[in-house]
Design a protein around this motif. Structure first.
Motif, PDB file in Angstrom:
ATOM      1  N   TYR A 145      43.366  74.735  44.470  1.00  0.00           N
ATOM      2  CA  TYR A 145      42.866  75.964  45.095  1.00  0.00           C
ATOM      3  C   TYR A 145      41.975  75.634  46.301  1.00  0.00           C
ATOM      4  N   LEU A 146      41.029  74.737  46.089  1.00  0.00           N
ATOM      5  CA  LEU A 146      40.080  74.399  47.165  1.00  0.00           C
ATOM      6  C   LEU A 146      40.764  73.646  48.304  1.00  0.00           C
ATOM      7  N   LEU A 147      41.688  72.751  47.964  1.00  0.00           N
ATOM      8  CA  LEU A 147      42.396  72.000  49.008  1.00  0.00           C
ATOM      9  C   LEU A 147      43.278  72.928  49.836  1.00  0.00           C
ATOM     10  N   TYR A 148      43.955  73.871  49.173  1.00  0.00           N
ATOM     11  CA  TYR A 148      44.803  74.828  49.891  1.00  0.00           C
ATOM     12  C   TYR A 148      43.970  75.650  50.873  1.00  0.00           C
ATOM     13  N   ARG A 149      42.754  75.988  50.494  1.00  0.00           N
ATOM     14  CA  ARG A 149      41.887  76.776  51.359  1.00  0.00           C
ATOM     15  C   ARG A 149      41.271  75.949  52.472  1.00  0.00           C
ATOM     16  N   GLU A 152      37.480  69.942  52.543  1.00  0.00           N
ATOM     17  CA  GLU A 152      37.680  68.494  52.622  1.00  0.00           C
ATOM     18  C   GLU A 152      37.797  67.889  51.225  1.00  0.00           C
ATOM     19  N   SER A 153      38.704  66.922  51.082  1.00  0.00           N
ATOM     20  CA  SER A 153      39.004  66.356  49.768  1.00  0.00           C
ATOM     21  C   SER A 153      37.788  65.697  49.120  1.00  0.00           C
ATOM     22  N   HIS A 154      36.936  65.028  49.893  1.00  0.00           N
ATOM     23  CA  HIS A 154      35.771  64.382  49.277  1.00  0.00           C
ATOM     24  C   HIS A 154      34.833  65.428  48.666  1.00  0.00           C
ATOM     25  N   LEU A 155      34.679  66.583  49.331  1.00  0.00           N
ATOM     26  CA  LEU A 155      33.858  67.669  48.768  1.00  0.00           C
ATOM     27  C   LEU A 155      34.509  68.228  47.506  1.00  0.00           C
ATOM     28  N   VAL A 156      35.818  68.423  47.577  1.00  0.00           N
ATOM     29  CA  VAL A 156      36.558  69.022  46.463  1.00  0.00           C
ATOM     30  C   VAL A 156      36.436  68.151  45.213  1.00  0.00           C
ATOM     31  N   TYR A 157      36.715  66.860  45.343  1.00  0.00           N
ATOM     32  CA  TYR A 157      36.734  66.008  44.155  1.00  0.00           C
ATOM     33  C   TYR A 157      35.333  65.789  43.595  1.00  0.00           C
ATOM     34  N   GLU A 158      34.324  65.723  44.459  1.00  0.00           N
ATOM     35  CA  GLU A 158      32.942  65.630  43.959  1.00  0.00           C
ATOM     36  C   GLU A 158      32.600  66.887  43.154  1.00  0.00           C
ATOM     37  N   LYS A 159      32.978  68.049  43.672  1.00  0.00           N
ATOM     38  CA  LYS A 159      32.654  69.314  43.002  1.00  0.00           C
ATOM     39  C   LYS A 159      33.435  69.467  41.694  1.00  0.00           C
ATOM     40  N   VAL A 160      34.697  69.085  41.692  1.00  0.00           N
ATOM     41  CA  VAL A 160      35.509  69.156  40.461  1.00  0.00           C
ATOM     42  C   VAL A 160      34.868  68.295  39.390  1.00  0.00           C
ATOM     43  N   ASN A 161      34.470  67.085  39.753  1.00  0.00           N
ATOM     44  CA  ASN A 161      33.840  66.185  38.773  1.00  0.00           C
ATOM     45  C   ASN A 161      32.525  66.763  38.281  1.00  0.00           C
ATOM     46  N   GLU A 162      31.749  67.347  39.179  1.00  0.00           N
ATOM     47  CA  GLU A 162      30.454  67.942  38.809  1.00  0.00           C
ATOM     48  C   GLU A 162      30.648  69.108  37.831  1.00  0.00           C
ATOM     49  N   LEU A 163      31.621  69.972  38.101  1.00  0.00           N
ATOM     50  CA  LEU A 163      31.807  71.172  37.284  1.00  0.00           C
ATOM     51  C   LEU A 163      32.473  70.916  35.936  1.00  0.00           C
ATOM     52  N   THR A 164      33.209  69.814  35.828  1.00  0.00           N
ATOM     53  CA  THR A 164      34.003  69.608  34.621  1.00  0.00           C
ATOM     54  C   THR A 164      33.450  68.493  33.741  1.00  0.00           C
TER      55      THR A 164
END
Length: 165
Positions: A145-149, A152-164
């Protein structure tokens, strides 16, 4: 089908209104003129007229586009760049457009939409003990979802790891 023919002056007036309604890029204007069945020489003359009279300005369009897509649709910079490139906007104008986005607002918006989306996704996951497979599907959905929008991938993966965690 519209078979109306336009004189050069009629086309100029029509395109002045077209450009005054909202910012347009050169590609949109040329497409509109071709749709009006104008010959290439007339297309060039109308585009030059619009630029000279400040109805058409590529940098102004790019800046407006970036501000609007970020504020309204919450797009990330990469999506904005992709969309501007698809409209044949030059690299210097794209750089100028990205300067319209405040870095603090950008990061705040990213965190806000990521957390909101994660709540929506995690509510849809089966309750009780969340299996690693279910959790990883949720992580993938959030990242996609975030990548499609266009974030940046580094922000996305940091946030995914933080939230999960």
């Amino acid at each position: 089908m519209n078979k109306q023919t336009y004189t050069l002056d009629q086309a100029k007036r029509k395109l002045e209104h077209f450009c005054a309604y909202r910012e347009r890029c050169h590609k949109e204007v040329v497409a509109k003129l071709r749709e009006m069945r104008m010959i290439p020489l007339a297309v060039d003359a109308v585009v030059v007229h619009l630029i000279e009279h400040d109805f058409l300005n590529e940098e102004r369009f790019a800046r407006s586009f970036a501000r609007g897509k970020f504020r309204q649709k919450k797009w990330g910079k990469q999506r904005i760049v992709r969309e501007l490139e698809a409209r044949d906007i030059t690299t210097p104008n794209i750089r100028a457009a990205l300067k319209e986005i405040d870095e603090n607002d950008y990061l705040d918006t990213f965190h806000e939409i990521a957390e909101k989306r994660w709540l929506q996704i995690s509510d849809g996951l089966p309750s009780g003990k969340k299996s690693t497979g279910t959790l990883s599907r949720g992580r993938k959905k959030l990242a996609d979802y975030l990548l499609y929008r266009g974030w940046e991938s580094h922000l996305v993966y940091e946030k995914v790891n933080e939230l999960t965690r």
